[in-house]
Design an enzyme around this catalytic site. Structure first.
Site, PDB file in Angstrom:
ATOM      1  N   THR A 136       0.821  -1.207   0.000  1.00  0.00           N
ATOM      2  CA  THR A 136       0.000   0.000   0.000  1.00  0.00           C
ATOM      3  C   THR A 136       0.857   1.260   0.000  1.00  0.00           C
ATOM      4  O   THR A 136       1.995   1.237   0.492  1.00  0.00           O
ATOM      5  CB  THR A 136      -0.902  -0.010   1.252  1.00  0.00           C
ATOM      6  OG1 THR A 136      -1.475   1.273   1.420  1.00  0.00           O
ATOM      7  CG2 THR A 136      -0.110  -0.318   2.525  1.00  0.00           C
ATOM      8  N   ASP A 137       0.275   2.361  -0.484  1.00  0.00           N
ATOM      9  CA  ASP A 137       0.987   3.650  -0.408  1.00  0.00           C
ATOM     10  C   ASP A 137       1.020   4.178   1.024  1.00  0.00           C
ATOM     11  O   ASP A 137       1.749   5.126   1.323  1.00  0.00           O
ATOM     12  CB  ASP A 137       0.342   4.682  -1.354  1.00  0.00           C
ATOM     13  CG  ASP A 137      -1.122   4.964  -1.053  1.00  0.00           C
ATOM     14  OD1 ASP A 137      -1.700   4.334  -0.147  1.00  0.00           O
ATOM     15  OD2 ASP A 137      -1.713   5.830  -1.748  1.00  0.00           O
ATOM     16  N   GLU A 138       0.229   3.563   1.920  1.00  0.00           N
ATOM     17  CA  GLU A 138       0.162   4.075   3.297  1.00  0.00           C
ATOM     18  C   GLU A 138       1.486   3.900   4.042  1.00  0.00           C
ATOM     19  O   GLU A 138       1.711   4.530   5.066  1.00  0.00           O
ATOM     20  CB  GLU A 138      -1.006   3.422   4.051  1.00  0.00           C
ATOM     21  CG  GLU A 138      -2.312   3.661   3.318  1.00  0.00           C
ATOM     22  CD  GLU A 138      -3.567   3.261   4.074  1.00  0.00           C
ATOM     23  OE1 GLU A 138      -3.550   3.232   5.316  1.00  0.00           O
ATOM     24  OE2 GLU A 138      -4.575   2.995   3.398  1.00  0.00           O
ATOM     25  N   TYR A 163      -1.920  -0.705  10.869  1.00  0.00           N
ATOM     26  CA  TYR A 163      -2.036  -1.362   9.561  1.00  0.00           C
ATOM     27  C   TYR A 163      -0.824  -1.018   8.692  1.00  0.00           C
ATOM     28  O   TYR A 163      -0.132  -1.907   8.180  1.00  0.00           O
ATOM     29  CB  TYR A 163      -3.333  -0.917   8.851  1.00  0.00           C
ATOM     30  CG  TYR A 163      -3.339  -1.227   7.364  1.00  0.00           C
ATOM     31  CD1 TYR A 163      -3.355  -2.537   6.899  1.00  0.00           C
ATOM     32  CD2 TYR A 163      -3.311  -0.194   6.406  1.00  0.00           C
ATOM     33  CE1 TYR A 163      -3.340  -2.827   5.533  1.00  0.00           C
ATOM     34  CE2 TYR A 163      -3.299  -0.468   5.044  1.00  0.00           C
ATOM     35  CZ  TYR A 163      -3.308  -1.787   4.615  1.00  0.00           C
ATOM     36  OH  TYR A 163      -3.293  -2.064   3.264  1.00  0.00           O
ATOM     37  N   LYS A 167       2.232  -3.371   7.223  1.00  0.00           N
ATOM     38  CA  LYS A 167       2.523  -3.538   5.786  1.00  0.00           C
ATOM     39  C   LYS A 167       3.963  -3.095   5.492  1.00  0.00           C
ATOM     40  O   LYS A 167       4.666  -3.736   4.706  1.00  0.00           O
ATOM     41  CB  LYS A 167       1.543  -2.727   4.929  1.00  0.00           C
ATOM     42  CG  LYS A 167       0.117  -3.228   4.927  1.00  0.00           C
ATOM     43  CD  LYS A 167      -0.071  -4.625   4.346  1.00  0.00           C
ATOM     44  CE  LYS A 167       0.119  -4.700   2.858  1.00  0.00           C
ATOM     45  NZ  LYS A 167      -0.264  -6.062   2.333  1.00  0.00           N
TER      46      LYS A 167
HETATM   47  P1  NAD Z   1      -9.522  -7.736   1.952  1.00  0.00           P
HETATM   48  O1  NAD Z   1      -9.546  -7.454   3.425  1.00  0.00           O
HETATM   49  O2  NAD Z   1     -10.737  -7.487   1.143  1.00  0.00           O
HETATM   50  O3  NAD Z   1      -9.111  -9.275   1.709  1.00  0.00           O
HETATM   51  C1  NAD Z   1      -8.107  -9.893   2.426  1.00  0.00           C
HETATM   52  C2  NAD Z   1      -8.199 -11.394   2.145  1.00  0.00           C
HETATM   53  O4  NAD Z   1      -7.129 -12.054   2.849  1.00  0.00           O
HETATM   54  C3  NAD Z   1      -9.503 -12.029   2.626  1.00  0.00           C
HETATM   55  O5  NAD Z   1     -10.006 -12.916   1.654  1.00  0.00           O
HETATM   56  C4  NAD Z   1      -9.098 -12.777   3.880  1.00  0.00           C
HETATM   57  O6  NAD Z   1      -9.898 -13.920   4.145  1.00  0.00           O
HETATM   58  C5  NAD Z   1      -7.658 -13.163   3.546  1.00  0.00           C
HETATM   59  N1  NAD Z   1      -6.847 -13.383   4.754  1.00  0.00           N
HETATM   60  C6  NAD Z   1      -6.752 -12.582   5.836  1.00  0.00           C
HETATM   61  N2  NAD Z   1      -5.932 -13.147   6.756  1.00  0.00           N
HETATM   62  C7  NAD Z   1      -5.493 -14.312   6.221  1.00  0.00           C
HETATM   63  C8  NAD Z   1      -4.613 -15.329   6.665  1.00  0.00           C
HETATM   64  N3  NAD Z   1      -4.025 -15.264   7.876  1.00  0.00           N
HETATM   65  N4  NAD Z   1      -4.370 -16.393   5.846  1.00  0.00           N
HETATM   66  C9  NAD Z   1      -4.962 -16.475   4.623  1.00  0.00           C
HETATM   67  N5  NAD Z   1      -5.823 -15.544   4.167  1.00  0.00           N
HETATM   68  C10 NAD Z   1      -6.082 -14.462   4.944  1.00  0.00           C
HETATM   69  O7  NAD Z   1      -8.268  -6.912   1.399  1.00  0.00           O
HETATM   70  P2  NAD Z   1      -8.089  -6.185   0.008  1.00  0.00           P
HETATM   71  O8  NAD Z   1      -8.677  -4.834   0.098  1.00  0.00           O
HETATM   72  O9  NAD Z   1      -8.497  -7.106  -1.071  1.00  0.00           O
HETATM   73  O10 NAD Z   1      -6.500  -6.007  -0.003  1.00  0.00           O
HETATM   74  C11 NAD Z   1      -5.655  -7.014  -0.564  1.00  0.00           C
HETATM   75  C12 NAD Z   1      -4.212  -6.576  -0.417  1.00  0.00           C
HETATM   76  O11 NAD Z   1      -4.016  -5.316  -1.061  1.00  0.00           O
HETATM   77  C13 NAD Z   1      -3.773  -6.378   1.033  1.00  0.00           C
HETATM   78  O12 NAD Z   1      -2.461  -6.875   1.164  1.00  0.00           O
HETATM   79  C14 NAD Z   1      -3.818  -4.866   1.224  1.00  0.00           C
HETATM   80  O13 NAD Z   1      -2.868  -4.449   2.188  1.00  0.00           O
HETATM   81  C15 NAD Z   1      -3.434  -4.385  -0.159  1.00  0.00           C
HETATM   82  N6  NAD Z   1      -3.950  -3.069  -0.533  1.00  0.00           N
HETATM   83  C16 NAD Z   1      -5.291  -2.807  -0.470  1.00  0.00           C
HETATM   84  C17 NAD Z   1      -5.774  -1.548  -0.875  1.00  0.00           C
HETATM   85  C18 NAD Z   1      -7.255  -1.242  -0.868  1.00  0.00           C
HETATM   86  O14 NAD Z   1      -7.630  -0.120  -1.200  1.00  0.00           O
HETATM   87  N7  NAD Z   1      -8.135  -2.173  -0.541  1.00  0.00           N
HETATM   88  C19 NAD Z   1      -4.883  -0.573  -1.322  1.00  0.00           C
HETATM   89  C20 NAD Z   1      -3.509  -0.888  -1.366  1.00  0.00           C
HETATM   90  C21 NAD Z   1      -3.065  -2.132  -0.986  1.00  0.00           C
HETATM   91  P1  TYD Z   2     -10.906   3.660   4.075  1.00  0.00           P
HETATM   92  O1  TYD Z   2     -11.838   3.263   2.985  1.00  0.00           O
HETATM   93  O2  TYD Z   2     -11.023   2.996   5.409  1.00  0.00           O
HETATM   94  O3  TYD Z   2      -9.419   3.501   3.490  1.00  0.00           O
HETATM   95  P2  TYD Z   2      -8.001   4.000   4.113  1.00  0.00           P
HETATM   96  O4  TYD Z   2      -8.181   4.365   5.524  1.00  0.00           O
HETATM   97  O5  TYD Z   2      -7.131   2.771   3.953  1.00  0.00           O
HETATM   98  O6  TYD Z   2      -7.556   5.130   3.245  1.00  0.00           O
HETATM   99  O7  TYD Z   2     -11.045   5.224   4.298  1.00  0.00           O
HETATM  100  C1  TYD Z   2     -10.867   6.148   3.234  1.00  0.00           C
HETATM  101  C2  TYD Z   2     -10.998   7.542   3.801  1.00  0.00           C
HETATM  102  O8  TYD Z   2     -12.344   7.755   4.220  1.00  0.00           O
HETATM  103  C3  TYD Z   2     -10.134   7.783   5.036  1.00  0.00           C
HETATM  104  O9  TYD Z   2      -9.658   9.127   5.016  1.00  0.00           O
HETATM  105  C4  TYD Z   2     -11.102   7.616   6.194  1.00  0.00           C
HETATM  106  C5  TYD Z   2     -12.424   8.096   5.618  1.00  0.00           C
HETATM  107  N1  TYD Z   2     -13.644   7.428   6.138  1.00  0.00           N
HETATM  108  C6  TYD Z   2     -14.716   8.206   6.582  1.00  0.00           C
HETATM  109  O10 TYD Z   2     -14.668   9.456   6.585  1.00  0.00           O
HETATM  110  N2  TYD Z   2     -15.836   7.566   7.021  1.00  0.00           N
HETATM  111  C7  TYD Z   2     -15.932   6.205   7.060  1.00  0.00           C
HETATM  112  O11 TYD Z   2     -16.998   5.664   7.492  1.00  0.00           O
HETATM  113  C8  TYD Z   2     -14.839   5.420   6.579  1.00  0.00           C
HETATM  114  C9  TYD Z   2     -14.897   3.920   6.596  1.00  0.00           C
HETATM  115  C10 TYD Z   2     -13.707   6.092   6.127  1.00  0.00           C
END
Ligand code: NAD
Ligand code: TYD
Length: 361
Positions: A136-138, A163, A167
């Protein structure tokens, strides 16, 4: 036939990636999806592919060394795409430990098992073996509001939430394996994704779901925190392109060129829902700006994220393709067509799906 081990394939991005890969490669590839099915894992996301002969689901925890080693023994894995993680910042603030467990220890297990299976006696690796760590960019922390500041691959790590700290730790482990063992890997650091199958704890699906039910729309703090939104299918394409065309051992940042304040996102969703709902739909009158409710800010809330995806564009030719206006319409349309998915997810019924689906397997 090339074999992929995808971790976390039942989650939001993982399931979109699996759909993308089967659409692109059909029967030329085989995918082994390894997922523990936590609250965020939902096999309903993969209904359309579950009967394919070249798709195999294994329910396993990435922290379980024996289970993961067994998968590498059983299948000749060429590629690992590692998504599995705890992914929600708010949950990490409440319960950081599971983030360390899954994101750090789980990644260590994945690296160790892949290395043990792939490393040749002289310490080299076959060119077909590649590990991609999805991050992630975080990890780069928070940017000032100045719109000329961006995250680059060279930006220092400065995570703030449990989180992002977990990461960042997992990224550093991958870097350590590359430096120490010449382990064949890449890291991608991506901005906020949105699209079909996203769990409604994240901002965009939460707002869509609440608005359609006339429920309050919680805005943290002043609503002016900025995120850079990327349509999930564009992300899936970037991951594939990095594995195909990227230079090994490199990090690539993946961003949407689409920075918006949270409050802007909420306005766009409300306006788009109004446009898309038919005139006689009873939900139309529920969807109003009056639902917007400012609530207490998130602890340690990062102010702004923004990626300059210059390296992935110049080296690999990837660019975000889906404009936000188009991506949000597609996402909303998907939620309209998949109301049962949302009902099952919010009621927790999807956990029953696994028992139902796999009782005879
Ligand atoms: P998500 O929470 O939707 O899915 C995570 C998946 O991992 C789920 O299917 C869960 O069952 C599985 N999982 C969790 N713990 C596990 C374990 N111990 N063993 C096996 N499986 C396990 O997450 P996502 O949003 O699809 O994100 C996927 C990846 O991308 C993550 O690594 C996250 O850090 C990264 N990422 C997400 C975003 C975003 O905007 N969602 C942005 C940047 C990076
Ligand atoms: P989120 O979707 O949780 O992603 P991330 O924290 O990984 O960026 O949140 C996106 C942005 O929205 C973040 O600045 C927090 C804000 N947010 C709200 O204002 N209300 C909400 O109910 C949620 C879930 C997030």
């Amino acid at each position: 036939m090339r074999t992929y081990l995808v971790t976390g394939g039942a989650g939001f991005i993982g399931s979109n990636y699996i759909h993308y890969m089967f659409k692109k490669y059909g029967n030329e590839i085989r995918i082994i999806n390894v997922d523990a099915l936590t609250y965020a894992g939902n096999l309903e996301n993969l209904k359309e592919v579950q009967d394919r002969e070249n798709y195999i689901f294994v329910k396993a925890d990435i922290c379980d060394k024996e289970a993961i080693a067994k998968i590498f023994e059983e299948y000749d894995i060429d590629r690992v795409v590692h998504f599995a993680a705890e992914s929600h910042v708010d949950r990490s603030i409440k319960n950081p430990e599971v983030f360390v467990q899954t994101n750090v220890l789980g990644t260590a297990v994945m690296l160790n098992c892949a290395k043990a299976a792939w490393e040749l006696p002289d310490g080299s690796y076959l060119p077909c073996k590649k590990f991609l760590h999805v991050s992630t960019d975080e990890v780069y922390g928070s940017l000032p509001e100045d719109e000329t500041a961006f995250f680059y691959e060279t930006s220092p790590y400065d995570p703030h939430s449990p989180y992002s700290a977990s990461k960042a730790s997992s990224d550093l482990l991958v870097k350590a394996y590359m430096d120490t063992y010449k382990f064949p890997a890449n890291i991608t650091n991506c901005s906020n994704n949105y699209g079909p199958y996203q769990f409604p704890e994240k901002l965009i699906p939460l707002i869509i779901n609440n608005a359609l039910q006339g429920k309050k729309l919680p805005v943290y703090g002043d609503g002016k925190n900025v995120r850079d939104w990327l349509y999930v299918e564009d992300h899936a394409k970037a991951i594939d392109m990095v594995q195909e065309k990227g230079r090994l051992f490199e990090t690539y940042n993946v961003g949407g060129h689409n920075e918006k304040q949270n409050i802007e996102i909420i306005h766009i969703i409300l306006d788009t829902l109004q446009e898309m709902l038919p005139a006689d739909d009873s939900r139309k009158k529920l969807v109003t700006y009056d639902l917007i409710t400012y609530v207490e800010d998130r602890k340690g809330h990062d102010r702004r994220y923004a990626i300059a995806p210059d390296k992935i564009k110049s080296e690999i030719g990837w660019e975000p393709e889906t404009m936000f206006k188009e991506g949000i319409r597609r996402t909303i349309q998907w939620f309209f067509e998949n109301e049962d998915w949302m009902k099952n997810v919010t009621s927790g019924d999807y956990q029953k799906y696994y028992e139902e689906m796999y009782k005879t397997k």
